[in-house]
Design an enzyme around this catalytic site. Structure first.
Site, PDB file in Angstrom:
ATOM      1  N   LYS A  22       0.950  -1.211   0.155  1.00 11.94           N
ATOM      2  CA  LYS A  22       0.083  -0.057   0.045  1.00 11.94           C
ATOM      3  C   LYS A  22       0.949   1.348   0.007  1.00 11.94           C
ATOM      4  O   LYS A  22       0.572   2.083  -0.775  1.00 11.94           O
ATOM      5  CB  LYS A  22      -0.898   0.057   1.217  1.00 11.94           C
ATOM      6  N   ASN A  23       1.931   1.130   0.798  1.00 11.40           N
ATOM      7  CA  ASN A  23       2.612   2.623   1.013  1.00 11.40           C
ATOM      8  C   ASN A  23       3.764   2.829  -0.041  1.00 11.40           C
ATOM      9  O   ASN A  23       4.517   3.767   0.331  1.00 11.40           O
ATOM     10  CB  ASN A  23       3.370   2.445   2.635  1.00 11.40           C
ATOM     11  N   ARG A  92      -4.738  10.914   3.737  1.00 11.51           N
ATOM     12  CA  ARG A  92      -3.672  11.643   3.958  1.00 11.51           C
ATOM     13  C   ARG A  92      -2.598  11.700   2.739  1.00 11.51           C
ATOM     14  O   ARG A  92      -2.052  12.525   2.280  1.00 11.51           O
ATOM     15  CB  ARG A  92      -2.929  11.687   5.271  1.00 11.51           C
ATOM     16  N   CYS A 116      -5.552  12.521  12.316  1.00 12.36           N
ATOM     17  CA  CYS A 116      -6.163  11.287  12.030  1.00 12.36           C
ATOM     18  C   CYS A 116      -5.927  11.038  13.478  1.00 12.36           C
ATOM     19  O   CYS A 116      -5.362  11.179  14.304  1.00 12.36           O
ATOM     20  CB  CYS A 116      -5.373  10.576  10.907  1.00 12.36           C
ATOM     21  N   ARG A 121      -0.049  14.914  12.615  1.00 18.01           N
ATOM     22  CA  ARG A 121       0.394  14.541  11.463  1.00 18.01           C
ATOM     23  C   ARG A 121       0.490  15.662  10.619  1.00 18.01           C
ATOM     24  O   ARG A 121      -0.051  15.873   9.408  1.00 18.01           O
ATOM     25  CB  ARG A 121      -0.013  13.322  10.726  1.00 18.01           C
ATOM     26  N   ASP A 304       3.855   0.747  12.265  1.00 18.46           N
ATOM     27  CA  ASP A 304       2.561   0.144  11.960  1.00 18.46           C
ATOM     28  C   ASP A 304       2.201  -1.411  12.188  1.00 18.46           C
ATOM     29  O   ASP A 304       1.222  -1.886  11.798  1.00 18.46           O
ATOM     30  CB  ASP A 304       2.491   0.263  10.069  1.00 18.46           C
ATOM     31  N   ARG A 396      -9.061  -0.284   4.156  1.00 20.61           N
ATOM     32  CA  ARG A 396      -7.974   0.777   3.703  1.00 20.61           C
ATOM     33  C   ARG A 396      -7.024   0.205   3.353  1.00 20.61           C
ATOM     34  O   ARG A 396      -6.042   0.654   2.352  1.00 20.61           O
ATOM     35  CB  ARG A 396      -7.996   1.834   4.691  1.00 20.61           C
TER      36      ARG A 396
HETATM   37  C1  EPZ Z   1       4.139   7.008   6.157  1.00 19.29           C
HETATM   38  O1  EPZ Z   1       3.287   8.069   6.443  1.00 19.29           O
HETATM   39  C2  EPZ Z   1       2.997   6.001   6.070  1.00 19.29           C
HETATM   40  N1  EPZ Z   1       1.744   6.087   5.140  1.00 19.29           N
HETATM   41  C3  EPZ Z   1       2.432   5.342   7.461  1.00 19.29           C
HETATM   42  O2  EPZ Z   1       1.635   4.149   7.480  1.00 19.29           O
HETATM   43  C4  EPZ Z   1       3.624   5.040   8.439  1.00 19.29           C
HETATM   44  O3  EPZ Z   1       2.944   4.905   9.678  1.00 19.29           O
HETATM   45  C5  EPZ Z   1       4.614   6.285   8.318  1.00 19.29           C
HETATM   46  O4  EPZ Z   1       5.120   6.625   7.075  1.00 19.29           O
HETATM   47  C6  EPZ Z   1       6.022   6.041   9.230  1.00 19.29           C
HETATM   48  O5  EPZ Z   1       6.547   4.793   8.528  1.00 19.29           O
HETATM   49  C7  EPZ Z   1       2.073   6.046   3.678  1.00 19.29           C
HETATM   50  O6  EPZ Z   1       3.141   5.823   3.293  1.00 19.29           O
HETATM   51  C8  EPZ Z   1       0.824   6.221   2.898  1.00 19.29           C
HETATM   52  P1  EPZ Z   1       6.123  10.342   8.385  1.00 19.29           P
HETATM   53  P2  EPZ Z   1       3.908   9.283   6.713  1.00 19.29           P
HETATM   54  O7  EPZ Z   1       6.024  11.565   7.367  1.00 19.29           O
HETATM   55  O8  EPZ Z   1       4.799   9.577   5.496  1.00 19.29           O
HETATM   56  C9  EPZ Z   1       5.607  13.607  11.599  1.00 19.29           C
HETATM   57  C10 EPZ Z   1      -0.257   2.929   7.597  1.00 19.29           C
HETATM   58  O9  EPZ Z   1      -0.838   2.316   8.518  1.00 19.29           O
HETATM   59  N2  EPZ Z   1       5.558  14.849  10.640  1.00 19.29           N
HETATM   60  O10 EPZ Z   1       7.353   9.460   8.311  1.00 19.29           O
HETATM   61  O11 EPZ Z   1       2.667  10.496   6.983  1.00 19.29           O
HETATM   62  C11 EPZ Z   1       4.177  12.827  11.653  1.00 19.29           C
HETATM   63  O12 EPZ Z   1       3.281  13.652  12.197  1.00 19.29           O
HETATM   64  C12 EPZ Z   1       0.230   4.180   7.580  1.00 19.29           C
HETATM   65  O13 EPZ Z   1      -0.040   2.381   6.321  1.00 19.29           O
HETATM   66  C13 EPZ Z   1       5.582  15.739  10.812  1.00 19.29           C
HETATM   67  O14 EPZ Z   1       5.701  16.332  12.069  1.00 19.29           O
HETATM   68  O15 EPZ Z   1       4.713   9.475   7.909  1.00 19.29           O
HETATM   69  C14 EPZ Z   1       4.737  11.403  12.385  1.00 19.29           C
HETATM   70  O16 EPZ Z   1       4.578  11.717  13.894  1.00 19.29           O
HETATM   71  C15 EPZ Z   1      -0.033   5.089   8.883  1.00 19.29           C
HETATM   72  N3  EPZ Z   1       5.831  16.832   9.747  1.00 19.29           N
HETATM   73  C16 EPZ Z   1       6.173  11.593  12.107  1.00 19.29           C
HETATM   74  O17 EPZ Z   1       6.536  12.617  11.498  1.00 19.29           O
HETATM   75  C17 EPZ Z   1       5.899  16.367   8.445  1.00 19.29           C
HETATM   76  O18 EPZ Z   1       5.866  17.189   7.760  1.00 19.29           O
HETATM   77  C18 EPZ Z   1       6.410  10.329  10.958  1.00 19.29           C
HETATM   78  O19 EPZ Z   1       5.529  10.831   9.451  1.00 19.29           O
HETATM   79  C19 EPZ Z   1       5.690  15.072   8.349  1.00 19.29           C
HETATM   80  C20 EPZ Z   1       5.656  14.234   9.403  1.00 19.29           C
END
Ligand code: EPZ
Length: 416
Positions: A22-23, A92, A116, A121, A304, A396
């Site tokens: 998915k990701n 998102r 969410c 996020r 995850d 999802r």
């Molecule tokens: C990706 O989300 C995945 N989703 C998430 O999987 C996964 O949990 C996450 O990476 C971490 O591995 C997809 O790929 C679609 P991040 P992403 O940017 O890119 C903070 C699932 O269940 N942050 O690495 O959104 C954020 O709030 C989903 O399949 C900021 O503060 O993850 C989080 O606390 C859930 N500012 C942390 O960083 C930003 O600009 C990690 O987020 C971006 C992120």
């Protein structure tokens, strides 16, 4: 709302087929926007997030054919520039079209994603990187507007190895003038997928999978064809199912290295895991030791899979200390697990799980995707019947979760 009925404590035996990641696929779909023509993506899972991304691409003018597990994306010379609120609030990952549209058109409008279930996020790392690449950013009426005459390569130091920010910036930089380096980049396998797909489109990117990614901008990109890697989080979910329920569960295809942190934890708990090419088999008696772990960016233990292993720890021998370091709220399933008899103490981002001798089936409600998976796994290990009420969260991210578990002997089905 759908209700899933599980009669627990049935050993699992057999092979579970793993679907495409998915990701990864959501980002490849976004990357296809960068080149006029038809890109083709194989091994695409039938999950709601893919359908939502299809809707988004269609609103941007892309012709989409989705047959079996193959997506054909006909991207026109003209494409839209807005990701509307009703789609971004559903998913998102819609924000991953920002990099492609900024790179291709020099402008993009995206509804600000709300929080969410697992945390607020924000997207500040994405926007900061786009500004460094030369884009003007403004926020108005809940939308982000980004515009740039020409993106220019730059050295970007990410404050945090954000997966989405790394991917969005890679895609924008692919069509920038000059070279971009992204330092403190995320190292997830899905980042390597985005690099490989972009390079197949004619981009010049190196270093994905390490913390420094170098992108030499090119003038244009062309369509490409790609087969998506297996979903490591789906595979990990079913590995934990086998550990909790007991029996012998084989997953295929899977890339063992992508779940190495989970394999290590399962073995530490006394579960036998055998790895052979693209197959993993979990042998379990249903009895295992408690282990401690914390979620970290890849290659650390994936956030995850934290809820799923927490469910496993509720029935472990001993006490497990768990710490979530990625999100602010990864514990929305804890109150539901407690209703099944779990003994869990929460303190901020940490959880102390005291293993109990038995969970009892109950009616539980799914709060988010991975928490929902944890509740299904708890139902597999509980005495009696568990009814999991799910308002579309599981669909999802899991393609045919109920069918795949039925296929290895779980007493699970939908309540009409
Ligand atoms: C990706 O989300 C995945 N989703 C998430 O999987 C996964 O949990 C996450 O990476 C971490 O591995 C997809 O790929 C679609 P991040 P992403 O940017 O890119 C903070 C699932 O269940 N942050 O690495 O959104 C954020 O709030 C989903 O399949 C900021 O503060 O993850 C989080 O606390 C859930 N500012 C942390 O960083 C930003 O600009 C990690 O987020 C971006 C992120």
């Amino acid at each position: 709302m759908r209700r899933i009925r599980i009669n627990g404590r049935r050993q699992l035996k057999g092979l579970i087929p793993i679907s495409g990641a998915k990701n990864a696929v959501l980002k490849l779909m976004a990357a296809a926007l960068m080149a006029p023509g038809e890109s083709v993506i194989h091994n695409v899972p039938h999950i709601q997030d893919v359908f939502t991304m299809v809707d988004l691409l269609k609103t941007l003018g892309v012709g989409v054919q989705f047959e079996e597990n193959t997506l054909r994306l006909a991207v026109g010379e003209q494409i839209g520039e807005e990701a509307p609120h009703e789609l971004v609030r559903k998913m998102r990952a819609s924000i991953q079209v920002m990099g492609p549209l900024l790179g291709r058109l020099g402008r993009v409008r995206v509804s600000l994603p709300g929080g969410c279930a697992i945390g607020e996020r924000p997207i500040d790392f994405h926007l900061k990187g786009f500004k460094q690449l030369g884009a003007q950013i403004r926020e108005e009426h809940g939308y982000i507007y980004a515009e740039v005459k020409e993106l220019r390569g730059v050295d970007i130091q990410l404050d945090y190895p954000s997966v989405g920010a790394t991917e969005n910036l890679m895609m924008a930089a692919a069509l920038a003038k000059g070279t971009t380096q992204i330092r403190n980049a995320a190292r997830e396998p899905e980042i390597i997928e985005v690099q490989n797909f972009l390079n197949q489109m004619g981009a010049r990117i190196r270093g994905a999978g390490t913390d420094v990614i170098r992108i030499d901008g090119v003038e244009t990109l062309h369509p490409a064809e790609h087969t998506v890697i297996p979903d490591r989080i789906e595979a990990g979910t079913y590995m934990v199912a086998g550990a909790i329920a007991g029996g012998e569960v084989t997953l295929q295809p899977v890339i063992p290295q992508h779940v190495s942190s989970l394999i290590a934890k399962l073995e530490e708990a006394g579960i036998e895991v055998s790895v052979e090419d693209d197959k993993i088999t979990v042998y379990s008696t249903g009895s295992y030791r408690a282990v401690n772990f914390q979620s970290l960016p890849y290659p650390g233990f994936p956030t995850d899979l934290l809820p799923q292993v927490m469910a496993m720890m509720t029935l472990a021998k001993g006490t497990s200390v768990i710490r979530e370091t990625v999100y602010t709220n990864r514990y929305k399933h804890v109150s539901e697990l407690r209703r099944m008899g779990a003994n869990i103490i929460l303190a901020d981002r940490s959880a102390v799980v005291q293993g109990v001798s038995a969970l009892s089936g109950a009616e539980v409600v799914v709060p988010d995707l991975r928490a929902g998976a944890a509740l299904v796994l708890a139902g597999l290990g509980a005495h009696g019947t568990t009814i999991v009420e799910d308002d579309g969260h599981l669909d999802r991210g899991y393609d045919n979760l109920v069918g795949k578990l039925q296929g290895v002997g779980a007493e699970i089905g939908f309540l009409e």
